[in-house]
Design a protein around this motif. Structure first.
Motif, mmCIF file in Angstrom:
data_model
loop_
_atom_site.group_PDB
_atom_site.id
_atom_site.type_symbol
_atom_site.label_atom_id
_atom_site.label_comp_id
_atom_site.label_asym_id
_atom_site.label_seq_id
_atom_site.Cartn_x
_atom_site.Cartn_y
_atom_site.Cartn_z
ATOM 1 N N ARG A 14 -2.877 -1.943 -12.153
ATOM 2 C CA ARG A 14 -2.462 -3.441 -10.692
ATOM 3 C C ARG A 14 -4.054 -4.361 -11.417
ATOM 4 N NH1 ARG A 14 -1.790 -4.081 -5.476
ATOM 5 N NH2 ARG A 14 -3.183 -3.875 -4.186
ATOM 6 N N GLU A 29 -7.742 6.317 -4.830
ATOM 7 C CA GLU A 29 -9.000 5.566 -3.967
ATOM 8 C C GLU A 29 -9.454 4.409 -5.092
ATOM 9 O OE1 GLU A 29 -12.213 5.430 -1.121
ATOM 10 O OE2 GLU A 29 -12.050 7.414 -1.625
ATOM 11 N N SER A 31 -6.902 1.661 -5.437
ATOM 12 C CA SER A 31 -6.713 0.780 -5.083
ATOM 13 C C SER A 31 -7.654 0.080 -4.135
ATOM 14 C CB SER A 31 -6.092 2.076 -4.043
ATOM 15 O OG SER A 31 -4.726 2.949 -4.559
ATOM 16 N N ALA A 68 1.042 -1.215 0.340
ATOM 17 C CA ALA A 68 0.006 -0.022 0.300
ATOM 18 C C ALA A 68 0.647 1.230 0.336
ATOM 19 C CB ALA A 68 -0.987 0.092 1.460
ATOM 20 N N GLN A 120 2.069 1.383 -3.549
ATOM 21 C CA GLN A 120 1.525 2.654 -4.195
ATOM 22 C C GLN A 120 1.161 4.044 -4.332
ATOM 23 O OE1 GLN A 120 -2.580 0.123 -5.013
ATOM 24 N NE2 GLN A 120 -1.501 -1.702 -3.826
#
Length: 320
Positions: free
Chosen positions: A110, A59, A62, A41, A44
């Motif tokens: 991702r 947001e 992720s 995290a 990222q």
């Protein structure tokens, strides 16, 4: 871990570099793919801040689970898609989530996918090609997502035909349970396809659509038609399975009604006979018929005639 593939314009070659080696200002002809599949995290967040991604896009990007979506800021566009990662439609363990942030020179990806084969297909292919662009990568990923559904839907067509034949000849509760599982899976992927179809449908008619920065209207129409076809196929298969369920329930209900009719006829015949037997089974001393020499046979004949008369009446009325 952050994986970077960087195209250096001066050398004309692709190379794997570390995040620390990334130039502060990318050259005009440079291309960069940042793979965040195994990133933490914190890593990222570091990458997203490096490219000034607005918090709302950061947001959504992720999140491991997010409905398909298209949104943009000044330089970067967020595209979230979902592929089908299971072997067939008998069980739904989760979608392949494809989160993409891209500009003309940079692709940040991702991908969450439990199917290694599909994960390989959802990985941008470089192959040392200096002419490849970020738009080519995005197109490859969109086509791979659509193909992940198409292959399963084509295979399911034959399986559903066999299931229809089986239900017609020897339907049972086990097959019904399988159909219900299929319907549940198809309903879920139908939602995913509807979201993705709408993304490209809206893009075709919006003059300011972020997809138009990288794709022509012909390409967008091709994307839309692929997902619209997949969405129509899932609707068709879902309706056919629903028809199988309704047909099975109707057949079962008819069989139950036939059995109940037989039981009703038998009960109707024997209720009067039981009534007569009940009367002469009472333990009263003074019953006139008890003194008749042929009373026993007379009552038996009367009961037999009553039963036959009831059957004849049912036959005349068409109830049997």
């Amino acid at each position: 871990m952050i994986i970077l593939s960087y195209f250096e314009p001066e050398t004309g070659a692709w190379q794997q570099i570390s995040y620390e080696q990334l130039p502060a200002q990318l050259p005009a002809d440079a291309k960069l793919w940042i793979n965040l599949n195994d990133a933490t995290a914190e890593e990222q967040l570091q990458v997203l801040r490096r490219f000034a991604i607005v918090p709302t896009l950061a947001e959504d990007f992720s999140r491991q689970r997010h409905p398909p979506k298209l949104e943009s800021q000044t330089d970067f566009t967020l595209l979230i898609m979902r592929g089908y990662a299971d072997a067939d439609f008998s069980e739904y363990t989760g979608s392949a989530q494809v989160n993409l942030l891209y500009s003309k020179k940079v692709l940040i990806s991702r991908v969450h996918c439990h199917n290694p084969q599909l994960l390989a297909q959802l990985t941008p292919q470089i192959n040392g090609n200096s002419q490849i662009t970020v738009a080519d990568w995005i197109k490859q990923l969109i086509l791979s997502v659509s193909a992940s559904y198409l292959e399963k839907l084509i295979s399911f067509e034959d399986e559903q035909s066999e299931l229809e034949d089986a239900m017609l000849h020897r339907g049972n509760d086990e097959q019904m349970a399988l159909i219900m599982r299929y319907r549940s899976v198809l309903r879920k992927i139908n939602r995913n396809l509807a979201y993705q179809k709408d993304i490209f449908s809206d893009a075709m008619y919006e003059e300011q659509s972020p997809l138009l920065r990288h794709f022509s209207s012909t390409e967008l129409r091709d994307f839309y038609e692929k997902f619209e076809r997949l969405h129509s196929m899932t609707d068709l298969y879902y309706d056919q399975l629903s028809d199988l369920v309704e047909g099975y329930l109707s057949t079962t209900s008819h069989q139950i009604n036939e059995r109940m009719k037989v039981l009703t006829i038998v009960s109707t015949i024997f209720i009067p006979l039981t009534f007569i037997a009940g009367i002469y089974g009472m333990n009263f001393i003074y019953m006139p018929e008890l003194q008749m020499p042929n009373g026993y046979f007379t009552v038996l004949i009367a009961m037999a005639l009553g039963g036959v008369a009831g059957l004849i009446w049912f036959k005349i009325r068409g109830w049997w």
